[in-house]
Design a protein around this motif. Sequence first.
Motif, PDB file in Angstrom:
ATOM      1  N   PRO A  55       0.831  -1.208   0.000  1.00  0.00           N
ATOM      2  CA  PRO A  55       0.000   0.000   0.000  1.00  0.00           C
ATOM      3  C   PRO A  55       0.864   1.256   0.000  1.00  0.00           C
ATOM      4  O   PRO A  55       1.945   1.294   0.596  1.00  0.00           O
ATOM      5  N   ALA A  56       0.387   2.282  -0.677  1.00  0.00           N
ATOM      6  CA  ALA A  56       1.137   3.536  -0.768  1.00  0.00           C
ATOM      7  C   ALA A  56       1.239   4.208   0.597  1.00  0.00           C
ATOM      8  O   ALA A  56       0.359   4.066   1.460  1.00  0.00           O
ATOM      9  N   SER A  57       2.326   4.940   0.792  1.00  0.00           N
ATOM     10  CA  SER A  57       2.506   5.692   2.030  1.00  0.00           C
ATOM     11  C   SER A  57       1.475   6.810   2.131  1.00  0.00           C
ATOM     12  O   SER A  57       1.139   7.461   1.142  1.00  0.00           O
ATOM     13  N   ARG A  58       0.982   7.027   3.340  1.00  0.00           N
ATOM     14  CA  ARG A  58       0.032   8.108   3.604  1.00  0.00           C
ATOM     15  C   ARG A  58       0.694   9.289   4.307  1.00  0.00           C
ATOM     16  O   ARG A  58      -0.001  10.160   4.844  1.00  0.00           O
ATOM     17  N   LEU A  59       2.007   9.322   4.338  1.00  0.00           N
ATOM     18  CA  LEU A  59       2.707  10.399   5.036  1.00  0.00           C
ATOM     19  C   LEU A  59       2.395  11.739   4.384  1.00  0.00           C
ATOM     20  O   LEU A  59       2.643  11.954   3.192  1.00  0.00           O
TER      21      LEU A  59
END
Length: 560
Positions: A55-59
């Motif tokens: 899953p892509a980073s949510r930062l």
Amino acid sequence: MTDVEHQKWWGWGVEGIAFHHEDKPAFAGFVLDKVGIDLTQPGGEPPTFDEIEVPASRLGDDLGAQLRAAVGDHQVSTDDMLRVVHTYGKGMRDLVRVRAGDLPRVPDAVVYPANEDEVRAVVDAVVAADAVLIPFGGGSNISGSLTPQPHEERTVISLDLGRMNRVLEIDESSGLARIQAGGLGPDIEEQLTTRGWTMGHQPDSFKHSTLGGWIATRSSGMQSDKYGDIADITRGFRVVLPGKVVELRPLPSTSTGPSVREMIIGSEGRLGVVTEAWVNVHRVPENRDVIAYLFPNWAAGLAAMAEISTSDASPTITRVSDANETSFSLATRKASKGISGKVGEGLFEVLRRRGWDLEKVCLSYIGYEGGTAKIRAEKSIVGKIIGKHGGIRLGRGPGALYDQKKFDTPYIRDFLLDRGAIGDVSETAAPWSKLGQVYTTTVRAARAKFAELGVTGFIMCHLSHSYHSGACLYFTFAFPPNADDDFLGQYDAVKTVIQQSFIDSGATLSHHHGVGTDHAPWLEQDISEAGTDLMVGLLRAADPGRNLNPGTLIPDHREW
């Protein structure tokens, strides 16, 4: 980018090291007999990283900028591989899920601070942003303490302390050392031994676990009979909380109300981030000897260990394996050449003629440290006790083998997973008066569940970590799940009856692996509902926003 080294993303230890059976002539037959796996057939291969979807980073930009300002641009990573490495520990559930690419929630960034000031800046930034912070040491945890909650909507930051790995000072007059929390076992010992000191703490995970992780999970080492568990070894520390630092000086003892030191030891990151600790250290012993013994049966071994624990001898290691673990140990021996192999065969023939049932013999290891006279006296005391209980001395050769193999066993789990089988551990502790019942109840429960599932299973056990009032029992179990059923569901079924048998027979849910999420369902039965109330109150007061490793340590229904 950081130069911190990590374990494999899909298994135990480092790339290039694995368990092999080809040089162990008895192992293939043992595995076929005990769990029905034919090792002559090729095993599977672990997945490649390209096979899983991360899953892509949510930062977010704002928090990302604050983190980079705190530790430097190159010490904040959103790299997919590093994020997956920091998603799970090395428990059986962890390994099965990561190999399957089951990644419902992955840390959004991995941050590598270099000192306490940077840790404070990161903690403050994360809490101010109402994000989640999970401290990370060597990643060797096997009780589910490192994995973000699957439905966590907030940003998740993994705080890797691997750069904080130095022995800062040694108080030689007091036998104390101040050490940064991110130091791995081998790095700590190397820095200490070059100055003539040792900490003496050697858990199975020694090569891949850190001082901070030991403190956070209330670790115990193989030599705890002499050096103590990490709760005995740790005398003081510094712990970062939002906006403040808990500082406990390294005092030998104190009467200052409920022990804050004890509250933090075993808190699994929920009461802050340990940045450094003062620990007991000892001069490197003049001599070290591990001697192997053999008992005619398990009951004799338990009785001898109990008597040794209250004798005038003070060994560093007291360990005895049941008959199943003894047969496993013998099966993992490399081919014996020359006279040593013939001597071993001759000994067993002599014992057979004496009336020993070789299916029941139990292998034991006793460790000794100190001056020549001290060791000689202790060996004499121990030898008489072992003889009283029908045991015999095997000598240094098998004892040296114990030292050589003690950190290699975890690699066998990956070996079994490659062949579609489960291998895992559960450990507990109980008073001497209850150990026999704990052992019998647990073995029966596991075997009954194997039969119910229709699988060929194997369970073995050893006693270690002896205390005045009792000892640790460490169980290992293995089986190939039915292909037509849920792999982890069958694992959970076996693990559950083992854990419940501990509680039902008067033992604890864990002796040294901690609680995490895997053992939390038994917490209220172990320490009582009222005791859990106290723990929940403590966590809630320290971290009302549930920003510090939420989801671990207490049962799901007690999270606020």
